[in-house]
Design an enzyme around this catalytic site. Structure first.
Site, PDB file in Angstrom:
ATOM      1  N   ASP A   1      38.421  81.033 -47.569  1.00  0.00           N
ATOM      2  CA  ASP A   1      37.549  79.872 -47.783  1.00  0.00           C
ATOM      3  C   ASP A   1      36.174  80.159 -47.184  1.00  0.00           C
ATOM      4  O   ASP A   1      36.005  81.084 -46.402  1.00  0.00           O
ATOM      5  CB  ASP A   1      38.157  78.606 -47.149  1.00  0.00           C
ATOM      6  CG  ASP A   1      38.752  78.868 -45.784  1.00  0.00           C
ATOM      7  OD1 ASP A   1      38.175  79.693 -45.042  1.00  0.00           O
ATOM      8  OD2 ASP A   1      39.785  78.279 -45.456  1.00  0.00           O
TER       9      ASP A   1
ATOM     10  N   ASP B   1      33.163  78.367 -45.138  1.00  0.00           N
ATOM     11  CA  ASP B   1      32.739  77.188 -44.382  1.00  0.00           C
ATOM     12  C   ASP B   1      31.254  77.304 -44.066  1.00  0.00           C
ATOM     13  O   ASP B   1      30.719  78.406 -43.950  1.00  0.00           O
ATOM     14  CB  ASP B   1      33.530  77.091 -43.073  1.00  0.00           C
ATOM     15  CG  ASP B   1      35.022  76.979 -43.337  1.00  0.00           C
ATOM     16  OD1 ASP B   1      35.400  76.270 -44.282  1.00  0.00           O
ATOM     17  OD2 ASP B   1      35.811  77.623 -42.627  1.00  0.00           O
TER      18      ASP B   1
ATOM     19  N   ASP C   1      36.447  80.047 -31.496  1.00  0.00           N
ATOM     20  CA  ASP C   1      37.528  80.672 -30.735  1.00  0.00           C
ATOM     21  C   ASP C   1      37.281  82.149 -30.410  1.00  0.00           C
ATOM     22  O   ASP C   1      37.140  82.529 -29.258  1.00  0.00           O
ATOM     23  CB  ASP C   1      38.895  80.426 -31.395  1.00  0.00           C
ATOM     24  CG  ASP C   1      38.917  80.659 -32.897  1.00  0.00           C
ATOM     25  OD1 ASP C   1      37.912  81.156 -33.437  1.00  0.00           O
ATOM     26  OD2 ASP C   1      39.946  80.352 -33.537  1.00  0.00           O
TER      27      ASP C   1
HETATM   28  P1  ATP Z   1      41.233  81.896 -42.291  1.00  0.00           P
HETATM   29  O1  ATP Z   1      40.414  80.894 -43.052  1.00  0.00           O
HETATM   30  O2  ATP Z   1      41.159  83.264 -42.794  1.00  0.00           O
HETATM   31  O3  ATP Z   1      42.603  81.426 -42.041  1.00  0.00           O
HETATM   32  P2  ATP Z   1      39.379  81.230 -40.208  1.00  0.00           P
HETATM   33  O4  ATP Z   1      39.048  81.875 -38.907  1.00  0.00           O
HETATM   34  O5  ATP Z   1      38.280  81.146 -41.200  1.00  0.00           O
HETATM   35  O6  ATP Z   1      40.614  81.987 -40.807  1.00  0.00           O
HETATM   36  P3  ATP Z   1      39.471  78.391 -40.407  1.00  0.00           P
HETATM   37  O7  ATP Z   1      40.567  77.462 -40.069  1.00  0.00           O
HETATM   38  O8  ATP Z   1      38.970  78.468 -41.795  1.00  0.00           O
HETATM   39  O9  ATP Z   1      39.958  79.816 -39.921  1.00  0.00           O
HETATM   40  O10 ATP Z   1      38.280  78.056 -39.403  1.00  0.00           O
HETATM   41  C1  ATP Z   1      36.929  78.381 -39.676  1.00  0.00           C
HETATM   42  C2  ATP Z   1      36.217  78.717 -38.374  1.00  0.00           C
HETATM   43  O11 ATP Z   1      36.258  77.602 -37.492  1.00  0.00           O
HETATM   44  C3  ATP Z   1      36.838  79.856 -37.593  1.00  0.00           C
HETATM   45  O12 ATP Z   1      36.407  81.108 -38.032  1.00  0.00           O
HETATM   46  C4  ATP Z   1      36.371  79.550 -36.180  1.00  0.00           C
HETATM   47  O13 ATP Z   1      35.015  79.936 -35.995  1.00  0.00           O
HETATM   48  C5  ATP Z   1      36.413  78.049 -36.142  1.00  0.00           C
HETATM   49  N1  ATP Z   1      37.713  77.552 -35.652  1.00  0.00           N
HETATM   50  C6  ATP Z   1      38.812  77.249 -36.375  1.00  0.00           C
HETATM   51  N2  ATP Z   1      39.810  76.803 -35.615  1.00  0.00           N
HETATM   52  C7  ATP Z   1      39.345  76.813 -34.356  1.00  0.00           C
HETATM   53  C8  ATP Z   1      39.875  76.450 -33.086  1.00  0.00           C
HETATM   54  N3  ATP Z   1      41.127  76.008 -32.991  1.00  0.00           N
HETATM   55  N4  ATP Z   1      39.083  76.583 -32.009  1.00  0.00           N
HETATM   56  C9  ATP Z   1      37.821  77.041 -32.106  1.00  0.00           C
HETATM   57  N5  ATP Z   1      37.253  77.400 -33.253  1.00  0.00           N
HETATM   58  C10 ATP Z   1      37.992  77.298 -34.372  1.00  0.00           C
HETATM   59 MG    MG Z   2      38.384  80.185 -43.050  1.00  0.00          MG
END
Ligand code: ATP
Ligand code: MG
Length: 444
Positions: A66, A68, A144
């Site tokens: 995705d 963001d 994170d």
């Molecule tokens: P994927 O989408 O591949 O599962 P992602 O890292 O992009 O992994 P998302 O849930 O889409 O995960 O989150 C987008 C962004 O938001 C992350 O890359 C991170 O910067 C931030 N983020 C997500 N969850 C957390 C959390 N629990 N604590 C801190 N930052 C977070």
């Molecule tokens: Mg993501």
């Protein structure tokens, strides 16, 4: 220049501006919706970046799941620019901007930069709300892992890196920003994210980031079961499901999430069953084929259901009610940790209920079974059981053949089961669980 170098050596946080093209990140790699959101927010005078996982995945040459966007516009200001946008969430307010792609709605999630100020926490340190806004540096510090604190500006084609995330990606490291123990306490789900992202992306969790996990694992018990279910889904559908489960176990994280795992892995047949189910899922994801959560949860919990069912029938409960009771009991037990949504739960139970019916190979029953909407999934499940010696291979082979042959041959196959002596082949031994078979009879 010298400050930058010192920052790099000491790994002090600080803004690094990198040429995105140099790292293989180009505008054309970005989802058109995310580009539009960034462009229009920037035109309206705000800062806007593609952020987090998408930038990380593109640098690794992977296809992001995705896209963001992070901005200094407040949710209301974003909504003012995109009238169809929706503000959602309470603990963490974000904006969903919908776009249409191939006739389907796709959402771009837009978050306002979070501030550094102290967010309210519960007694364990868990952040209850995080709606204080701030600037981009503060926002980066609240993310994170270092590799997730990367911001891509599509108009300048630059990557802003505040915590040496690009270095860590190159070094294949997954490191928490700030004090790992504190950051896990703020949000224990970060422990699951560490496991998933390391397995999925082939990154090694650094020793400091890994160290507090076993001790803090029980904090996951305070997380709402719906959120845990979402994380479990992400783990299972990460494309590296087996690796994820093994890493979970290595860190003691499976206990609050999926305590049955230890029992499943202690027996070779159930271990093989689980491994095959997960390997099938990983392969289907790699081939971009759809995967069924109901099927996967049916596989994860089958052993528990079957054991309980056998116990109940041994205590002379009727087989069908015993199976239904066993299913409900297992579901209730699991529900406390993982809230399996109804649509998956229903599919899972239908797959289980079909299993004893495969043993009923008399009269019209095989024909009726084939008409069941969930037949295909039930049959795939039977194959999986047979491959691991959890049911007679002959039964699965019979069903494979039954589906391939014409009507007359099907009748002959049924007749041969009823009267193997008349068969032109040598009679084969059938290991049949009488109670299970009776159950199927009752079910009709
Ligand atoms: P994927 O989408 O591949 O599962 P992602 O890292 O992009 O992994 P998302 O849930 O889409 O995960 O989150 C987008 C962004 O938001 C992350 O890359 C991170 O910067 C931030 N983020 C997500 N969850 C957390 C959390 N629990 N604590 C801190 N930052 C977070
Ligand atoms: Mg993501």
């Amino acid at each position: 220049m010298i400050r930058k170098l010192i920052g790099k050596v000491l790994r002090r946080p600080g803004r690094q501006v990198l040429h995105a093209k140099h790292y293989g990140v180009r505008r054309e790699h970005i989802h058109h919706g995310a580009l539009k959101v960034c462009d229009r927010l920037q035109d309206a005078g705000f800062e806007a970046y593609v952020v987090g996982g998408a930038v990380r995945d593109l640098i690794l040459g992977k296809h992001p799941k995705d896209f963001d966007v992070a901005t200094n516009a407040t949710p209301e200001q974003v909504k003012h620019v995109f009238h169809r946008a929706r503000i959602i969430g309470r603990r963490f307010r974000i904006v969903h901007v919908p776009f249409w792609e191939h006739g389907e709605e796709e959402i771009i999630e837009v978050t306002t930069f979070r501030g550094a100020s102290d967010a309210p926490t519960d007694a364990t340190g868990r952040i209850l709300r995080d709606n204080v806004y701030g600037n981009i540096e503060e926002d980066a510090a609240r993310r994170d892992f270092t590799v997730n604190a990367l911001y891509y500006d599509p108009s300048r084609e630059e990557i802003l890196d505040f915590h040496h995330g690009v270095d860590d990606l190159t070094g294949r490291k997954l490191a928490m920003i700030g004090d790992p123990s504190l950051r896990y306490r703020e949000d224990p789900v970060r422990m699951l994210r560490a496991v998933r992202l390391s397995a999925k992306l082939g990154l090694t969790i650094t020793p400091l980031t890994r160290k507090p996990i076993p001790e803090l694992a029980p904090l996951l018990e305070n997380i709402p079961s719906a959120r845990l279910f979402d994380e479990m889904m992400k783990l299972l559908f990460s494309g590296k499901a087996w690796d994820c489960l093994m890493t979970l176990r290595e860190h003691g994280l499976h206990k609050p999430l999926f305590p049955l795992l230890d029992k499943l892995l202690s027996e070779p047949a159930t271990k093989a069953f689980l491994q095959k189910a997960l390997a099938n899922t990983d392969t289907r994801i790699a081939e971009d084929k759809p995967v069924s959560a109901g099927f996967l949860f049916a596989a994860l919990l089958w052993h528990e259901v079957e054991a309980l069912w056998q116990k109940k029938t041994a205590a002379s409960e009727y087989p069908v009610p015993a199976l239904v009771d066993a299913m409900n009991e297992v579901e209730d037990k699991v529900e406390k940790r993982l809230a399996i949504p109804k649509r998956y739960g229903t599919a899972m139970k239908e797959i289980w209920m079909l299993q004893p019916r495969f043993e009923q190979r008399i009269g019209q029953r095989p024909f009726r079974l084939m008409e069941q909407p969930r037949f295909r999934a039930g049959y795939d499940f039977l194959l999986l059981r047979a491959e691991c010696g959890l049911v007679e291979a002959e039964l699965a082979e019979w069903w494979t053949q039954f589906q391939m042959v014409d009507g007359d041959s099907r009748l002959a196959m049924i007749a041969r089961v009823a009267n193997p002596a008349k068969s032109d082949k040598k009679p084969r031994k059938r290991r049949r669980k009488p109670r299970a078979a009776d159950a199927a009879g009752d079910a009709e």
